[in-house]
Design an enzyme around this catalytic site. Structure first.
Site, short mmCIF file in Angstrom:
data_model
loop_
_atom_site.label_atom_id
_atom_site.label_comp_id
_atom_site.label_asym_id
_atom_site.label_seq_id
_atom_site.Cartn_x
_atom_site.Cartn_y
_atom_site.Cartn_z
N GLY A 181 -18.30 -4.93 -8.98
CA GLY A 181 -17.23 -5.27 -9.99
C GLY A 181 -16.03 -5.40 -9.36
O GLY A 181 -15.93 -5.69 -8.32
N TYR A 229 0.85 -1.14 -0.19
CA TYR A 229 -0.19 0.05 -0.05
C TYR A 229 1.05 1.34 -0.17
O TYR A 229 1.59 1.49 1.02
CB TYR A 229 -0.97 -0.01 1.35
CG TYR A 229 -2.09 -1.06 1.12
CD1 TYR A 229 -2.28 -1.84 0.04
CD2 TYR A 229 -2.62 -1.37 2.44
CE1 TYR A 229 -3.23 -2.75 0.15
CE2 TYR A 229 -3.85 -2.31 2.56
CZ TYR A 229 -4.01 -3.20 0.99
OH TYR A 229 -4.95 -4.09 1.22
N SER A 248 -13.35 -4.08 0.09
CA SER A 248 -14.32 -3.19 -1.02
C SER A 248 -15.86 -3.43 -0.76
O SER A 248 -16.64 -4.10 -1.56
CB SER A 248 -14.04 -3.74 -2.52
OG SER A 248 -12.79 -3.24 -2.66
N PRO A 249 -16.34 -3.19 0.52
CA PRO A 249 -17.69 -3.29 0.83
C PRO A 249 -18.57 -2.52 0.18
O PRO A 249 -19.77 -2.52 0.17
CB PRO A 249 -17.62 -3.07 2.45
CG PRO A 249 -16.66 -2.33 2.78
CD PRO A 249 -15.48 -2.73 1.80
N VAL A 273 -18.19 2.90 -6.80
CA VAL A 273 -19.15 2.43 -5.72
C VAL A 273 -20.44 2.66 -6.10
O VAL A 273 -20.85 3.15 -6.93
CB VAL A 273 -18.87 3.46 -4.41
CG1 VAL A 273 -17.41 3.51 -3.90
CG2 VAL A 273 -19.09 4.96 -4.93
N PHE A 274 -21.24 1.86 -5.28
CA PHE A 274 -22.87 1.59 -5.82
C PHE A 274 -23.70 2.49 -4.96
O PHE A 274 -24.75 2.78 -5.31
CB PHE A 274 -23.20 0.05 -5.56
CG PHE A 274 -23.17 -0.43 -4.04
CD1 PHE A 274 -23.95 -0.17 -3.31
CD2 PHE A 274 -21.67 -1.27 -3.91
CE1 PHE A 274 -23.77 -0.86 -1.83
CE2 PHE A 274 -21.88 -1.92 -2.64
CZ PHE A 274 -22.71 -1.42 -1.54
#
Length: 305
Positions: free
Chosen positions: A220, A52, A215-216, A225-226
């Site tokens: 995809g 990272y 990645s909550p 983000v949704f």
């Protein structure tokens, strides 16, 4: 904030973890604000990896938290190893070198949990076992786990590794549900009835391995983000509806959905936005109903047979 046991370990940690992947992009002052806010909210578990920011995220975290023995005993640090530029490396030499470098960057004498980051096709589990044994005996690492591993990959490691593997970090969100789809759609011809995970969710529950959800909020593979995304109006409407009942934002409701699963999944949230972190933390003690969980699942476009 609620706490939970991590796998078969003696670690009692916050049920939400702060993922520090993007911390290297912050100034020291910004990083200090994020870490201070996390601690004030009761988040005690911090997830890192040697790659990272090419190590900078670990460095700035140590500076931001003001690492010293008093601080160290109040927090839990997890880091990962195995990804190198263009290839994966689970060799004994790399694991040992990677840990030493992480310890130096984090300004600590030990790591609470070390994960193997992504499966190395050339893994020699005997070497992994030797590395883990040395790290355990030296006190440099307390517990071990994996990330993105299938059940059989874990079984191969367990044939040689004596230390318990207490974590498997996997991508999981209401828009990335393949861990549960195959089970729900079992014995149908629906597309998602095909198992792509080796039934890893059931395996981890059977073997007391904590699943950590990375990645909550993504859909995809890092496509975005949704939450508040116009492409998913039905899902966002349902998250808003359920969230309102519990005093949560849509962001909080998305985390509450993960926490509702009886596998006791620990979300790894990577936000560096203080307000969003507060919204997420509010979900820690919320327990949505079974009906609400399935309503959110269906609103994300998932089918029930």
């Amino acid at each position: 904030m609620k706490t939970m046991k991590l796998g078969k370990s003696d670690l009692t940690v916050s049920n939400i973890s702060l993922g520090c992947m993007r911390m290297y992009k912050l100034s020291l002052k910004e990083a200090e604000d994020v870490v201070r806010t996390a601690l004030e909210l009761g988040i005690t578990f911090f997830d890192h990896a040697d790659i990272y920011g090419e190590g900078r995220s670990e460095e700035i975290f140590a500076e931001a938290v003001g690492m010293n023995p008093s601080v160290r005993e109040k927090i839990f640090i997890q880091t990962k190893t195995g990804i190198r530029k263009g290839y994966y490396d689970f060799s004994k030499e790399h694991i040992l070198q990677s840990v030493d470098r992480s310890l130096k960057r984090l300004k600590t004498d030990y790591i609470d949990v070390l994960l193997l980051h992504r499966p190395d096709a050339l893994v020699e589990p005997e070497e992994v076992a030797e590395a883990f044994a040395l790290l355990k005996e030296s006190g440099k690492v307390r517990w071990f786990g994996v990330s993105n591993h299938t059940p059989m990959q874990i079984e191969l490691l367990k044939k040689y590794v004596k230390e318990a593997l207490i974590v498997n970090q996997l991508q999981f969100s209401v828009m990335h549900t393949n861990m549960i789809d195959a089970g729900i759609q079992m014995n149908t011809l629906f597309e998602n009835s095909a198992d792509r995970t080796g039934y890893v969710l059931d395996y981890c529950r059977l073997h007391d391995i904590t699943i950590q959800a990375w990645s909550p909020f993504q859909f995809g593979f890092f496509e975005g983000v949704f939450v508040d995304n116009d492409r998913f109006p039905e899902l966002n409407a349902k998250l808003a509806e359920v969230g309102e009942k519990y005093g949560l934002t849509k962001t909080g409701a998305a985390i509450a959905w993960i926490l509702r699963h009886p596998a006791k999944i620990q979300p790894i949230v990577g936000t560096m936005n203080i307000q969003r972190l507060k919204e997420i933390a509010q979900a820690s003690e919320v327990n949505i109903t079974r009906e609400e969980w399935y309503a959110i699942y269906r609103a994300a476009g998932n089918r029930l047979p």
